[in-house]
Design a protein around this motif. Structure first.
Motif, PDB file in Angstrom:
ATOM      1  N   PHE A 140      47.824  77.310 -29.712  1.00 50.36           N
ATOM      2  CA  PHE A 140      46.728  78.135 -29.197  1.00 50.36           C
ATOM      3  C   PHE A 140      47.206  79.530 -28.805  1.00 50.36           C
ATOM      4  N   ALA A 141      48.467  79.631 -28.406  1.00 53.96           N
ATOM      5  CA  ALA A 141      49.015  80.942 -28.040  1.00 53.96           C
ATOM      6  C   ALA A 141      49.077  81.884 -29.228  1.00 53.96           C
ATOM      7  N   ASP A 142      48.993  81.326 -30.456  1.00 55.02           N
ATOM      8  CA  ASP A 142      49.046  82.148 -31.659  1.00 55.02           C
ATOM      9  C   ASP A 142      47.669  82.372 -32.284  1.00 55.02           C
ATOM     10  N   VAL A 143      46.617  81.905 -31.622  1.00 50.51           N
ATOM     11  CA  VAL A 143      45.252  82.195 -32.065  1.00 50.51           C
ATOM     12  C   VAL A 143      44.878  83.547 -31.452  1.00 50.51           C
ATOM     13  N   LYS A 144      45.097  84.611 -32.208  1.00 50.69           N
ATOM     14  CA  LYS A 144      45.077  85.966 -31.658  1.00 50.69           C
ATOM     15  C   LYS A 144      43.738  86.344 -31.047  1.00 50.69           C
ATOM     16  N   ILE A 145      42.632  85.976 -31.697  1.00 47.90           N
ATOM     17  CA  ILE A 145      41.322  86.457 -31.263  1.00 47.90           C
ATOM     18  C   ILE A 145      40.967  85.992 -29.852  1.00 47.90           C
ATOM     19  N   LEU A 146      41.603  84.915 -29.391  1.00 47.08           N
ATOM     20  CA  LEU A 146      41.293  84.379 -28.064  1.00 47.08           C
ATOM     21  C   LEU A 146      42.379  84.677 -27.035  1.00 47.08           C
ATOM     22  N   GLN A 147      43.296  85.558 -27.376  1.00 45.28           N
ATOM     23  CA  GLN A 147      44.312  85.974 -26.408  1.00 45.28           C
ATOM     24  C   GLN A 147      43.767  87.136 -25.584  1.00 45.28           C
ATOM     25  N   ARG A 148      42.982  86.806 -24.598  1.00 47.79           N
ATOM     26  CA  ARG A 148      42.341  87.805 -23.756  1.00 47.79           C
ATOM     27  C   ARG A 148      42.226  87.233 -22.340  1.00 47.79           C
ATOM     28  N   PRO A 149      42.132  88.070 -21.321  1.00 49.55           N
ATOM     29  CA  PRO A 149      42.172  87.571 -19.942  1.00 49.55           C
ATOM     30  C   PRO A 149      40.995  86.703 -19.532  1.00 49.55           C
ATOM     31  N   ASP A 150      39.901  86.750 -20.273  1.00 53.45           N
ATOM     32  CA  ASP A 150      38.746  85.941 -19.902  1.00 53.45           C
ATOM     33  C   ASP A 150      38.690  84.621 -20.676  1.00 53.45           C
ATOM     34  N   VAL A 151      39.801  84.256 -21.316  1.00 50.28           N
ATOM     35  CA  VAL A 151      39.911  82.964 -21.993  1.00 50.28           C
ATOM     36  C   VAL A 151      41.176  82.267 -21.523  1.00 50.28           C
ATOM     37  N   ARG A 152      41.040  81.017 -21.147  1.00 58.09           N
ATOM     38  CA  ARG A 152      42.189  80.233 -20.684  1.00 58.09           C
ATOM     39  C   ARG A 152      42.244  78.913 -21.450  1.00 58.09           C
ATOM     40  N   PHE A 153      43.419  78.563 -21.935  1.00 53.43           N
ATOM     41  CA  PHE A 153      43.634  77.275 -22.580  1.00 53.43           C
ATOM     42  C   PHE A 153      44.338  76.342 -21.603  1.00 53.43           C
ATOM     43  N   VAL A 154      43.859  75.123 -21.527  1.00 58.54           N
ATOM     44  CA  VAL A 154      44.481  74.107 -20.681  1.00 58.54           C
ATOM     45  C   VAL A 154      44.919  72.953 -21.576  1.00 58.54           C
ATOM     46  N   HIS A 155      46.201  72.645 -21.553  1.00 59.69           N
ATOM     47  CA  HIS A 155      46.728  71.509 -22.313  1.00 59.69           C
ATOM     48  C   HIS A 155      46.529  70.261 -21.460  1.00 59.69           C
ATOM     49  N   GLY A 156      45.479  69.530 -21.760  1.00 52.88           N
ATOM     50  CA  GLY A 156      45.143  68.367 -20.950  1.00 52.88           C
ATOM     51  C   GLY A 156      43.889  67.701 -21.468  1.00 52.88           C
ATOM     52  N   ARG A 157      43.285  66.897 -20.608  1.00 54.66           N
ATOM     53  CA  ARG A 157      42.118  66.121 -21.027  1.00 54.66           C
ATOM     54  C   ARG A 157      41.057  66.134 -19.937  1.00 54.66           C
ATOM     55  N   VAL A 158      39.808  66.318 -20.341  1.00 55.53           N
ATOM     56  CA  VAL A 158      38.698  66.204 -19.396  1.00 55.53           C
ATOM     57  C   VAL A 158      38.488  64.726 -19.100  1.00 55.53           C
ATOM     58  N   GLN A 159      38.637  64.357 -17.842  1.00 56.08           N
ATOM     59  CA  GLN A 159      38.522  62.965 -17.428  1.00 56.08           C
ATOM     60  C   GLN A 159      37.091  62.566 -17.089  1.00 56.08           C
ATOM     61  N   LYS A 160      36.370  63.510 -16.486  1.00 63.24           N
ATOM     62  CA  LYS A 160      35.011  63.194 -16.034  1.00 63.24           C
ATOM     63  C   LYS A 160      34.221  64.476 -15.863  1.00 63.24           C
ATOM     64  N   VAL A 161      32.944  64.391 -16.208  1.00 68.23           N
ATOM     65  CA  VAL A 161      32.027  65.505 -15.995  1.00 68.23           C
ATOM     66  C   VAL A 161      30.901  65.039 -15.083  1.00 68.23           C
ATOM     67  N   ASP A 162      30.611  65.820 -14.053  1.00 66.08           N
ATOM     68  CA  ASP A 162      29.508  65.525 -13.147  1.00 66.08           C
ATOM     69  C   ASP A 162      28.438  66.591 -13.334  1.00 66.08           C
ATOM     70  N   PRO A 163      27.405  66.299 -14.138  1.00 66.80           N
ATOM     71  CA  PRO A 163      26.385  67.318 -14.413  1.00 66.80           C
ATOM     72  C   PRO A 163      25.650  67.791 -13.169  1.00 66.80           C
ATOM     73  N   ALA A 164      25.502  66.913 -12.181  1.00 72.51           N
ATOM     74  CA  ALA A 164      24.746  67.281 -10.975  1.00 72.51           C
ATOM     75  C   ALA A 164      25.421  68.418 -10.219  1.00 72.51           C
ATOM     76  N   THR A 165      26.740  68.340 -10.076  1.00 69.86           N
ATOM     77  CA  THR A 165      27.486  69.370  -9.339  1.00 69.86           C
ATOM     78  C   THR A 165      28.113  70.396 -10.266  1.00 69.86           C
TER      79      THR A 165
END
Length: 437
Positions: free
Chosen positions: A83-108
């Motif tokens: 992902f560090a070599d995907v040039k178009i998304l190397q900008r301060p308003d984009v962050r990549f996280v190497h991990g996994r979404v465990q749970k989403v709470d739509p209410a909050t």
């Protein structure tokens, strides 16, 4: 009414927060198209911050290019892009996280994320969420590695085992991946005997395609030099030597099919999907009870399983989107459709942002800015069965409007000489310099 979840004027200090689970075709398409719209706002740029969470450390498109990557070490090196070599998304308003979404709470509007490096959980708040994690598939349909280094080792071991084979290499499963895998192996290693075994009478049996398309696929497989065993369901594959010796000239498997046919194979590649939707982090109300796929509206927004106006079962459903292989929608799962869906999600989230900004303006004391924005959503149409298939040096395509075509020109049109790597790379503009913000 002003949204109490994130009150205050939008600014670089208080941007719209978008969380995307999954950084493959659809997830990256959503991010790039959303940023395009936010960057090109007429009055002023819309402040946004995008977080992309993925179990892998890079962009790897397994189903589309893995057959060639597992046949050629040079191509395997090209197939994974950090992902560090995907040039178009190397900008301060984009962050990549190497991990996994465990749970989403739509209410909050919060998500629990487990980062790979620390295995620690963190909580991320968001204004909009996009589920783009696709389907979990077994090796070799997708690499099991989560980093580029381990992926190259994984692919290299496989390639060495194939090229050092004494007996035929057996590919089990006559779907798109199995067909492409067998043909690419034969093309890259002509001296290796490659056999494709399928449990049904026709290849591509799981797909709603005309019989002449399936018959032509079989012809192309055989023209590529691959032996095809139809109506051969795998019963067992017992190693001739203890595990760990795979790739030695005298190692291999004793294979038996349910029809009684037996053979010895140096390598057995199971290209049977056995795909499971990666949707366990979403509320059950969003999922189809039988398939586990995410129910969506044509706008790509999540809807409750009951449908019929029951979207309220999922709080803030309008702010939650699903795209790519994990959606419960018509059509064959394809990368082109996934990128198309990602684009729609990005454009529709932008429309919701414009609506929120107009509501905030109309509630201010400025009478000249009391016009409310009505979202104009892009809607996904029903997708008819269509396919593009690379079979060695020839391609096969089918669409209901154009019918079936095959040949070297079809391969060039749909895949060029790299199974479509450049086409996808350029379409998503992954190598383009990022906009300065």
């Amino acid at each position: 009414m002003m949204d109490s979840h994130n009150q205050g004027a939008r600014s670089t200090a208080n941007p719209f927060k978008v969380l995307i689970a999954g950084g493959c075709y659809s997830g990256l398409a959503a991010a790039i198209n959303l940023l395009d719209k936010c960057d090109s706002a007429l009055d002023a740029r819309i402040p946004v911050h995008i977080t992309i969470v993925d179990e892998r450390s890079g962009f790897c498109t397994p189903r589309h290019r893995l057959p060639l990557a597992l046949s050629d070490k040079g191509y395997a090196d090209k197939c994974w892009v950090d992902f560090a070599d995907v040039k178009i998304l190397q900008r301060p308003d984009v962050r990549f996280v190497h991990g996994r979404v465990q749970k989403v709470d739509p209410a909050t509007r919060t998500a629990t994320i487990r980062e790979s490096a620390s295995e620690a959980d963190s909580t991320e708040t968001y204004d909009y969420f996009i589920a783009a994690t696709g389907l979990r598939r077994a090796w070799p349909i997708v690499p099991q590695s989560l980093t580029r280094k381990t992926y190259l080792l994984e692919a290299g071991r496989h390639i060495d085992a194939v090229r050092g084979s004494k007996h035929p290499v057996l590919v089990v499963g006559g779907g798109a991946v199995g067909i492409e895998m067998a043909a690419e192996l034969k093309m890259m290693a002509p001296d290796v005997r490659v056999t494709l075994a399928h449990s049904r009478a026709k290849l591509l049996s799981a797909e709603p395609l005309p019989d002449d398309v399936k018959d032509r696929a079989l012809e192309l497989v055989r023209e590529a030099g691959v032996e095809a065993l139809m109506e051969h369901r795998l019963l067992s594959a017992l190693p001739l030597k203890p595990e760990g010796e795979l790739g030695h000239a005298d190692s291999g498997y004793e294979v038996e099919f349910t029809n009684g046919h037996k053979m010895t194979a140096s390598v057995v590649i199971e290209a049977i999907s056995r795909s499971v939707p990666s949707t366990d982090y979403l509320p059950p109300a969003a999922l189809d009870a039988e398939s586990g796929l995410v129910n969506i509206r044509p706008t790509m927004q999540i809807k409750a399983a009951g449908g019929g106006g029951e979207e309220g079962v999922i709080p803030n459903a309008d702010r939650h989107f699903a795209i790519g292989d994990l959606i419960n929608w018509s059509g064959i799962k394809r990368c082109g459709a996934a990128m198309h869906e990602g684009r729609f999600a990005g454009l529709n989230i932008h429309q919701l942002m414009l609506q929120e900004l107009s509501l905030a303006s109309s509630s201010s004391s400025s009478p000249e800015r009391d016009e409310k924005h009505v979202p104009e959503f892009q809607e996904l149409a029903e997708i008819p069965p269509m396919i593009g298939l690379a079979v060695g040096k020839k391609g096969l395509s089918y669409g209901p409007d154009v019918g079936m075509k095959s040949g070297e020109d079809v391969l060039k049109l749909f895949f060029e000489d790299d199974l479509g790597f450049r086409i996808v790379w350029d379409y998503l503009r992954l190598g383009q310099d990022p906009v300065k913000v």
